[in-house]
Design a protein around this motif. Structure first.
Motif, PDB file in Angstrom:
ATOM      1  N   LEU A  55       0.830  -1.284   0.147  1.00 49.91           N
ATOM      2  CA  LEU A  55      -0.045  -0.016   0.020  1.00 49.91           C
ATOM      3  C   LEU A  55       0.962   1.338   0.221  1.00 49.91           C
ATOM      4  N   ILE A  56       0.679   2.187  -0.876  1.00 46.08           N
ATOM      5  CA  ILE A  56       1.558   3.514  -1.327  1.00 46.08           C
ATOM      6  C   ILE A  56       0.314   4.436  -0.599  1.00 46.08           C
ATOM      7  N   GLY A  57      -0.754   4.561  -0.849  1.00 44.82           N
ATOM      8  CA  GLY A  57      -1.693   5.384  -0.573  1.00 44.82           C
ATOM      9  C   GLY A  57      -3.120   5.283  -0.906  1.00 44.82           C
ATOM     10  N   TYR A  58      -3.918   6.343  -1.235  1.00 45.73           N
ATOM     11  CA  TYR A  58      -5.143   6.197  -1.693  1.00 45.73           C
ATOM     12  C   TYR A  58      -5.670   7.516  -2.425  1.00 45.73           C
ATOM     13  N   PHE A  59      -6.564   7.486  -3.135  1.00 46.99           N
ATOM     14  CA  PHE A  59      -7.535   8.380  -3.742  1.00 46.99           C
ATOM     15  C   PHE A  59      -8.808   8.160  -3.350  1.00 46.99           C
ATOM     16  N   CYS A  60      -9.690   9.288  -3.202  1.00 49.45           N
ATOM     17  CA  CYS A  60     -11.051   9.343  -3.111  1.00 49.45           C
ATOM     18  C   CYS A  60     -11.703  10.342  -4.090  1.00 49.45           C
ATOM     19  N   PHE A  61     -12.657  10.256  -4.363  1.00 46.68           N
ATOM     20  CA  PHE A  61     -13.425  11.065  -5.530  1.00 46.68           C
ATOM     21  C   PHE A  61     -14.832  11.234  -5.029  1.00 46.68           C
ATOM     22  N   GLY A  62     -15.283  12.504  -5.188  1.00 51.00           N
ATOM     23  CA  GLY A  62     -16.768  13.087  -4.906  1.00 51.00           C
ATOM     24  C   GLY A  62     -16.736  13.906  -3.668  1.00 51.00           C
ATOM     25  N   VAL A  63     -17.790  13.359  -3.090  1.00 52.91           N
ATOM     26  CA  VAL A  63     -18.066  14.192  -1.721  1.00 52.91           C
ATOM     27  C   VAL A  63     -16.902  13.739  -0.792  1.00 52.91           C
ATOM     28  N   SER A  64     -16.405  12.566  -0.681  1.00 52.55           N
ATOM     29  CA  SER A  64     -15.559  12.205   0.286  1.00 52.55           C
ATOM     30  C   SER A  64     -14.119  12.828   0.301  1.00 52.55           C
ATOM     31  N   ALA A  65     -14.117  13.688  -0.692  1.00 50.37           N
ATOM     32  CA  ALA A  65     -12.825  14.422  -0.834  1.00 50.37           C
ATOM     33  C   ALA A  65     -13.037  15.898  -0.658  1.00 50.37           C
ATOM     34  N   GLN A  66     -14.081  16.261  -0.187  1.00 44.46           N
ATOM     35  CA  GLN A  66     -14.515  17.768   0.009  1.00 44.46           C
ATOM     36  C   GLN A  66     -14.476  17.789   1.598  1.00 44.46           C
ATOM     37  N   VAL A  67     -13.934  19.102   1.876  1.00 44.01           N
ATOM     38  CA  VAL A  67     -14.082  19.473   3.413  1.00 44.01           C
ATOM     39  C   VAL A  67     -15.530  20.079   3.528  1.00 44.01           C
ATOM     40  N   PRO A  68     -16.176  19.621   4.562  1.00 47.82           N
ATOM     41  CA  PRO A  68     -17.697  20.027   4.764  1.00 47.82           C
ATOM     42  C   PRO A  68     -17.731  21.323   4.995  1.00 47.82           C
ATOM     43  N   ALA A  69     -16.808  21.936   5.754  1.00 46.40           N
ATOM     44  CA  ALA A  69     -17.126  23.219   6.009  1.00 46.40           C
ATOM     45  C   ALA A  69     -17.096  24.132   4.676  1.00 46.40           C
ATOM     46  N   GLY A  70     -16.671  23.783   3.720  1.00 43.41           N
ATOM     47  CA  GLY A  70     -16.526  24.504   2.429  1.00 43.41           C
ATOM     48  C   GLY A  70     -17.743  24.682   1.977  1.00 43.41           C
ATOM     49  N   ASN A  71     -18.841  24.022   2.221  1.00 40.16           N
ATOM     50  CA  ASN A  71     -20.334  23.988   1.553  1.00 40.16           C
ATOM     51  C   ASN A  71     -20.726  25.330   2.202  1.00 40.16           C
ATOM     52  N   GLU A  72     -20.370  25.756   3.495  1.00 38.64           N
ATOM     53  CA  GLU A  72     -20.940  27.142   3.795  1.00 38.64           C
ATOM     54  C   GLU A  72     -20.554  28.062   3.045  1.00 38.64           C
ATOM     55  N   TYR A  73     -19.299  28.033   2.351  1.00 38.19           N
ATOM     56  CA  TYR A  73     -18.851  29.259   1.486  1.00 38.19           C
ATOM     57  C   TYR A  73     -19.312  28.738  -0.065  1.00 38.19           C
ATOM     58  N   GLY A  74     -19.740  27.768  -0.309  1.00 41.53           N
ATOM     59  CA  GLY A  74     -20.303  27.428  -1.633  1.00 41.53           C
ATOM     60  C   GLY A  74     -19.122  27.167  -2.717  1.00 41.53           C
ATOM     61  N   VAL A  75     -17.934  26.726  -2.019  1.00 42.00           N
ATOM     62  CA  VAL A  75     -16.985  26.118  -2.891  1.00 42.00           C
ATOM     63  C   VAL A  75     -17.138  25.184  -3.578  1.00 42.00           C
ATOM     64  N   TYR A  76     -18.202  24.319  -3.390  1.00 45.14           N
ATOM     65  CA  TYR A  76     -18.367  23.018  -4.227  1.00 45.14           C
ATOM     66  C   TYR A  76     -19.822  23.214  -5.052  1.00 45.14           C
ATOM     67  N   ASN A  77     -20.093  24.375  -5.221  1.00 43.24           N
ATOM     68  CA  ASN A  77     -21.440  24.403  -5.958  1.00 43.24           C
ATOM     69  C   ASN A  77     -21.271  24.144  -7.401  1.00 43.24           C
ATOM     70  N   ASN A  78     -20.110  24.521  -8.052  1.00 42.67           N
ATOM     71  CA  ASN A  78     -20.056  23.824  -9.341  1.00 42.67           C
ATOM     72  C   ASN A  78     -19.962  22.423  -9.582  1.00 42.67           C
ATOM     73  N   LYS A  79     -21.016  21.961 -10.050  1.00 43.94           N
ATOM     74  CA  LYS A  79     -20.860  20.444 -10.455  1.00 43.94           C
ATOM     75  C   LYS A  79     -20.047  19.791 -11.642  1.00 43.94           C
ATOM     76  N   GLU A  80     -19.758  20.710 -12.338  1.00 43.62           N
ATOM     77  CA  GLU A  80     -18.931  20.325 -13.619  1.00 43.62           C
ATOM     78  C   GLU A  80     -17.457  19.583 -12.972  1.00 43.62           C
TER      79      GLU A  80
END
Length: 163
Positions: A55-80
């Motif tokens: 095992l070298i490491g990991y990647f995650c994709f999607g919501v799991s890769a977000q810092v939940p506090a960022g939602n308060e600032y709208g940083v993940y609003n762009n769904k592209e």
């Protein structure tokens, strides 16, 4: 270093939950609990291994890769964009392996997940990672603060267009 990305297995998840990063990177340590085990095995995490299946490491994709506090600032609003998160085994960090590591995750997102707009979130103090992400082509686009009992941390949102 030849590395491969595969679906997360329980044996890899157990190892990741026991990784311990030194200060100031300890905010990346995960609690070794059932909730984190379930997240690692929910299908959004992928193990990065070498040809001997170390095992070298990991990647995650999607919501799991977000810092939940960022939602308060709208940083993940762009769904592209698809969000990418990553972690490298602590003893491998800072040894020049990061560029090949991040490039493998970007290639996987592009070829396997058919994504070409990638976004990541990184703590501002993690200048080592920020330099690596900029070398890989990411650009800073915004920032936000996460305040909690461990302290206040500024996070940077970075984006990359693969095409």
């Amino acid at each position: 270093m030849s590395i491969y990305i595969e679906s997360m297995k329980e044996e890899y998840a157990k190892k990741i939950l026991n990784w311990t990063y030194d200060k100031p990177y300890e905010i990346y340590n995960m609690d070794n609990d059932e909730e984190n085990m379930e997240e690692l095995l929910d299908g959004s995490y992928y193990a990065v291994v070498d040809k001997k299946e170390n095992l070298i490491g990991y990647f995650c994709f999607g919501v799991s890769a977000q810092v939940p506090a960022g939602n308060e600032y709208g940083v993940y609003n762009n769904k592209e964009f698809i969000d990418i998160g990553l972690g490298m085994r602590p003893d491998l960090c800072g040894k020049g392996n990061g560029y090949e590591f991040i490039k493998s995750g970007l290639e996987y997102a592009n070829k396997e997940l058919l994504e070409d707009k990638i976004r990541l979130t990184v703590a501002e103090f993690n200048t080592r990672a920020i330099s690596l992400y900029e070398k890989a082509g990411f650009k800073r686009v915004m920032e936000f603060w996460r305040k909690n009992k461990e302290g206040d941390f500024k996070f940077i949102i970075m984006e990359l267009y693969l095409r």
